[in-house]
Design an enzyme around this catalytic site. Structure first.
Site, PDB file in Angstrom:
ATOM      1  N   CYS A   1      -6.698  -6.520  -0.138  1.00  0.00           N
ATOM      2  CA  CYS A   1      -5.485  -6.551   0.900  1.00  0.00           C
ATOM      3  C   CYS A   1      -4.324  -5.407   0.824  1.00  0.00           C
ATOM      4  O   CYS A   1      -5.489  -4.064   1.409  1.00  0.00           O
ATOM      5  CB  CYS A   1      -4.523  -7.573   0.422  1.00  0.00           C
ATOM      6  SG  CYS A   1      -3.349  -7.702   1.419  1.00  0.00           S
TER       7      CYS A   1
ATOM      8  N   HIS B   1      -7.100 -12.132  -0.355  1.00  0.00           N
ATOM      9  CA  HIS B   1      -6.289 -12.140  -2.407  1.00  0.00           C
ATOM     10  C   HIS B   1      -7.967 -13.020  -2.894  1.00  0.00           C
ATOM     11  O   HIS B   1      -7.284 -13.951  -3.072  1.00  0.00           O
ATOM     12  CB  HIS B   1      -5.267 -12.425  -2.086  1.00  0.00           C
ATOM     13  CG  HIS B   1      -4.028 -11.933  -2.262  1.00  0.00           C
ATOM     14  ND1 HIS B   1      -3.711 -11.069  -2.985  1.00  0.00           N
ATOM     15  CD2 HIS B   1      -3.439 -11.051  -1.012  1.00  0.00           C
ATOM     16  CE1 HIS B   1      -2.853  -9.961  -2.496  1.00  0.00           C
ATOM     17  NE2 HIS B   1      -2.375  -9.831  -1.667  1.00  0.00           N
TER      18      HIS B   1
ATOM     19  N   SER C   1       0.688  -1.557   0.082  1.00  0.00           N
ATOM     20  CA  SER C   1      -0.137  -0.245  -0.046  1.00  0.00           C
ATOM     21  C   SER C   1       0.777   1.160   0.160  1.00  0.00           C
ATOM     22  O   SER C   1       0.346   2.662  -0.250  1.00  0.00           O
ATOM     23  CB  SER C   1      -0.719  -0.586   0.844  1.00  0.00           C
ATOM     24  OG  SER C   1      -0.572   0.193   2.614  1.00  0.00           O
TER      25      SER C   1
ATOM     26  N   GLU D   1      -8.668 -12.966  -5.602  1.00  0.00           N
ATOM     27  CA  GLU D   1      -8.141 -13.399  -6.878  1.00  0.00           C
ATOM     28  C   GLU D   1      -7.065 -14.114  -7.154  1.00  0.00           C
ATOM     29  O   GLU D   1      -6.940 -14.609  -8.827  1.00  0.00           O
ATOM     30  CB  GLU D   1      -7.336 -12.041  -8.057  1.00  0.00           C
ATOM     31  CG  GLU D   1      -6.026 -11.384  -7.371  1.00  0.00           C
ATOM     32  CD  GLU D   1      -5.754 -11.124  -6.265  1.00  0.00           C
ATOM     33  OE1 GLU D   1      -7.032 -10.968  -4.419  1.00  0.00           O
ATOM     34  OE2 GLU D   1      -5.168 -10.575  -5.581  1.00  0.00           O
TER      35      GLU D   1
HETATM   36  N1  GLN Z   1       1.485  -5.040   3.163  1.00  0.00           N
HETATM   37  C1  GLN Z   1       0.757  -4.841   2.511  1.00  0.00           C
HETATM   38  C2  GLN Z   1       0.695  -3.372   2.680  1.00  0.00           C
HETATM   39  O1  GLN Z   1       1.104  -2.736   4.142  1.00  0.00           O
HETATM   40  C3  GLN Z   1      -0.575  -6.074   1.905  1.00  0.00           C
HETATM   41  C4  GLN Z   1      -0.188  -6.613   1.613  1.00  0.00           C
HETATM   42  C5  GLN Z   1      -1.094  -7.088   0.212  1.00  0.00           C
HETATM   43  O2  GLN Z   1      -1.667  -6.534  -0.075  1.00  0.00           O
HETATM   44  N2  GLN Z   1      -1.063  -9.080  -0.073  1.00  0.00           N
HETATM   45  O3  GLN Z   1       0.364  -2.435   1.950  1.00  0.00           O
END
Ligand code: GLN
Length: 205
Positions: A87, A180, A57, A182
């Site tokens: 996520c 996830h 992110s 997908e």
């Molecule tokens: N930990 C990730 C984040 O902070 C997210 C992990 C993921 O999208 N699989 O964006």
């Protein structure tokens, strides 16, 4: 080409700056939608919905600025464009992110608080059954350094749980999942999102 499916006639843009976007594109195409990758502001034209995939992110947040996408994306979402965040995408769409980078700016499209890496840092990933509301058969949830939904605001519907805790939520045309969907063949959450997109379109028509 698909000759049928719940996505037929819908153009779904998948933010393709970083992360697991190809799998979302493939899933929506399998469901009959016209799924396209979004990298520039022009790619937002004509979309019925947008998907913010998993990835990192903080990186996606930064790339939103460098790609010039942040402003037009925010405007489109403010105008009612439905969005599905998985996520990292959940973190980006959330009202607030705990344990994020200090300059990370969630878009505040759905009133949930997400805690980054909220299932612990050592346990980087795990698979566990997610219970969907009104659906007896759980779906496989792949959690990868997943955010935890630590607060669900009023008017936000919990649509998936893990051990009774929310892991998927929705409000109007916005849907988020901490895992996830997908990455497995189970496309029930994608189908539910398409149902929401159709409702939003019907109301707007
Ligand atoms: N930990 C990730 C984040 O902070 C997210 C992990 C993921 O999208 N699989 O964006």
């Amino acid at each position: 080409m698909s000759d049928g499916g719940p996505g037929v006639g819908l153009r779904i843009g998948v933010l393709a700056l970083q992360g697991a976007f190809r799998e979302h594109v493939a899933t929506f195409r399998r469901l009959g939608a016209d799924a396209v990758e979004v990298r520039t502001p022009a790619d937002l034209t004509g979309l019925d919905a947008v998907v913010l995939p998993g990835g990192e992110s903080t990186v996606i947040d930064r790339l939103l600025d460098s790609s010039g996408l942040r402003e037009p994306l925010v405007a489109a979402l403010a105008g009612g464009l439905p969005a599905f965040g998985t996520c990292a995408g959940l973190i980006v769409l959330s009202a607030a992110a705990e344990d994020g980078r200090s300059d990370q700016r969630p878009l505040g499209l759905i009133d949930v608080t997400a805690r980054r890496n909220g299932y612990g840092r050592q346990v980087h990933s795990f698979e566990a059954p997610v219970q969907l509301d009104a659906d007896g058969d759980p779906m496989p949830g792949v959690f990868i350094r997943a955010p935890r939904i630590v607060r669900v605001g009023e008017g936000v519907e919990v649509v998936g749980t893990l051990d009774g805790e929310p892991v998927a939520a929705a409000a109007g045309g916005i849907m988020v999942a901490s895992f996830h969907p997908e990455l497995t063949g189970d496309d029930r959450l994608h189908r539910r999102f398409l149902d929401r997109v159709r409702v939003v379109r019907a109301v707007a028509a």
